[in-house]
Design a protein around this motif. Sequence first.
Motif, short mmCIF file in Angstrom:
data_model
loop_
_atom_site.label_atom_id
_atom_site.label_comp_id
_atom_site.label_asym_id
_atom_site.label_seq_id
_atom_site.Cartn_x
_atom_site.Cartn_y
_atom_site.Cartn_z
N ASP A 42 0.98 -1.56 -0.05
CA ASP A 42 -0.63 0.13 0.31
C ASP A 42 1.03 1.38 -0.21
OD1 ASP A 42 -2.51 0.90 0.14
OD2 ASP A 42 -2.27 1.45 1.77
N VAL A 43 0.95 2.15 -1.10
CA VAL A 43 1.71 3.58 -0.92
C VAL A 43 0.40 4.38 -0.92
CG1 VAL A 43 3.08 4.47 -3.09
CG2 VAL A 43 2.97 2.17 -2.66
N ASN A 44 1.25 5.27 -0.07
CA ASN A 44 1.13 6.35 0.60
C ASN A 44 1.64 7.87 -0.27
OD1 ASN A 44 -0.84 5.68 2.37
ND2 ASN A 44 1.09 5.49 4.19
N TYR A 45 0.80 8.89 -0.98
CA TYR A 45 1.28 9.67 -1.75
C TYR A 45 0.85 11.59 -0.94
CZ TYR A 45 -0.14 6.42 -4.85
OH TYR A 45 -0.18 4.53 -5.94
N CYS A 46 2.26 12.12 -1.17
CA CYS A 46 1.69 13.46 -0.86
C CYS A 46 2.13 14.19 -2.48
CB CYS A 46 2.89 13.55 0.27
SG CYS A 46 4.01 13.12 -0.13
N TRP A 47 2.21 15.86 -1.80
CA TRP A 47 3.39 17.16 -2.65
C TRP A 47 2.13 17.03 -4.26
CZ3 TRP A 47 5.38 20.76 -0.97
CH2 TRP A 47 6.13 20.88 0.72
N SER A 48 0.74 16.32 -4.41
CA SER A 48 0.00 15.86 -5.08
C SER A 48 -0.07 17.72 -6.13
CB SER A 48 -0.60 15.59 -5.23
OG SER A 48 -1.95 16.77 -4.27
N LEU A 101 -0.75 15.22 -13.78
CA LEU A 101 -0.26 14.96 -12.13
C LEU A 101 1.04 15.24 -11.39
CD1 LEU A 101 -3.27 12.20 -10.52
CD2 LEU A 101 -3.24 15.21 -11.08
N LEU A 102 1.55 15.39 -10.47
CA LEU A 102 2.75 15.31 -10.18
C LEU A 102 2.62 15.31 -9.17
CD1 LEU A 102 6.29 15.95 -9.87
CD2 LEU A 102 5.34 18.63 -9.64
N PHE A 103 3.81 14.57 -8.20
CA PHE A 103 3.65 14.01 -6.58
C PHE A 103 4.96 12.97 -6.49
CE2 PHE A 103 1.24 10.80 -9.50
CZ PHE A 103 1.91 9.42 -9.54
N VAL A 104 4.52 12.74 -5.33
CA VAL A 104 5.58 12.29 -4.41
C VAL A 104 4.59 10.91 -3.65
CG1 VAL A 104 7.50 11.60 -2.44
CG2 VAL A 104 6.61 14.41 -4.03
N ALA A 105 5.72 10.26 -4.25
CA ALA A 105 5.84 8.37 -3.41
C ALA A 105 6.79 8.34 -2.67
CB ALA A 105 4.86 7.30 -4.37
N ALA A 138 9.29 17.96 -2.68
CA ALA A 138 8.72 19.12 -2.59
C ALA A 138 8.94 19.84 -4.25
CB ALA A 138 9.50 20.04 -1.56
N PRO A 139 8.17 18.71 -5.02
CA PRO A 139 8.23 19.79 -6.28
C PRO A 139 7.01 20.28 -6.30
CG PRO A 139 6.89 16.99 -6.06
CD PRO A 139 7.43 17.21 -4.67
N VAL A 140 7.51 21.39 -7.82
CA VAL A 140 6.58 22.12 -8.11
C VAL A 140 6.95 22.37 -9.79
CG1 VAL A 140 6.42 23.85 -6.28
CG2 VAL A 140 8.47 24.26 -7.83
N TRP A 141 5.28 22.16 -10.03
CA TRP A 141 5.78 22.84 -11.88
C TRP A 141 6.39 24.12 -12.22
CZ3 TRP A 141 4.73 18.88 -15.40
CH2 TRP A 141 4.03 17.70 -14.59
#
Length: 310
Positions: A192-198, A207-211, A233-236
């Motif tokens: 089970d993977v959690n996601y953040c910084w979407s 979509l951009l996100f961190v897992a 902490a990625p941003v477009w």
Amino acid sequence: MKKLLLSITILASAMLGYAQEFEVISNKQINTGNNAAVFHPRFMPGGESLLVTSENYVGLGIVDIKTQSYTKITDMVGAGYMPVISNDGKSIIARDADYATQRISIYQIDVKTKEKVAIEKNIDHINHIVLEGNDITFAVGGRAIKKNSITGKALTNNEVSSIYVTEEDLKLVVYNKGIRSVVDPLSTATRDVNYCWSSISPDKTKLLFVAGNNAYVSDLKGNNLINLGPIHAPVWRGNDYVVGMLDKDNGHYFTASDIVIIKAAKDAKLQQLTTSSGEIKMYPAVSEDGNNIAYHTIDGKLYVMTIKEK
């Protein structure tokens, strides 16, 4: 041991030193007038000033890049956690958190007068807030809520055609005209993977996100997945590039961090924009035109970097 260290050095050089697509024109520290520590900068429209907060997201202020002066906006607790700036820069949507009750309220703050108007009060935790014109979108309890910031009127899903992405219970959720879809491209039957910084690309197609330890790009359904590597902490930057921080820690605290950029494409290589030093550079923001990147150091120094695509 020497061979192992040499291999690591070669690998790092290959990852960071290949495909230098951007030139760093300048990188200047911006004083805040009173030399106070500031964190989590965001560019105001026009790129001439920065919205900043404290390390723990209490309060908001604006730093003028040219005059290097600071103007206080609010003392609200939690206001610095993902605030939203109107397109004309005249107002800010921010939250006010009550840690005792674990509830928050959302306010629209007039930048000039500092007056605030309640948009929603006493609600559960929310992540992203979107402002399009006068329409504010946020999600509470698995339902997207849209309100007109002037009238306070709740809007129907069809009145606002925006696509909205957020995280709920550490899962990616996309709302399209009020229809909720959970996007989970990495979980399996045994993992089970959690996601953040979407976030969603400016053209609202990716979509951009961190897992885990890596940043990813996908389409809105989680398909066409691209692993960008260990970026946090990625941003477009526009629709084609991602800026983030490449950090290291010892399990307790950060030991190093630099600002990097990478094309949102398969087999793309990271380019390090900042010079490695004792300063730990964190949480970048990109100006609307993509020419400037703001970030803070771990001790609250503020920098603005100017870059140029080769």
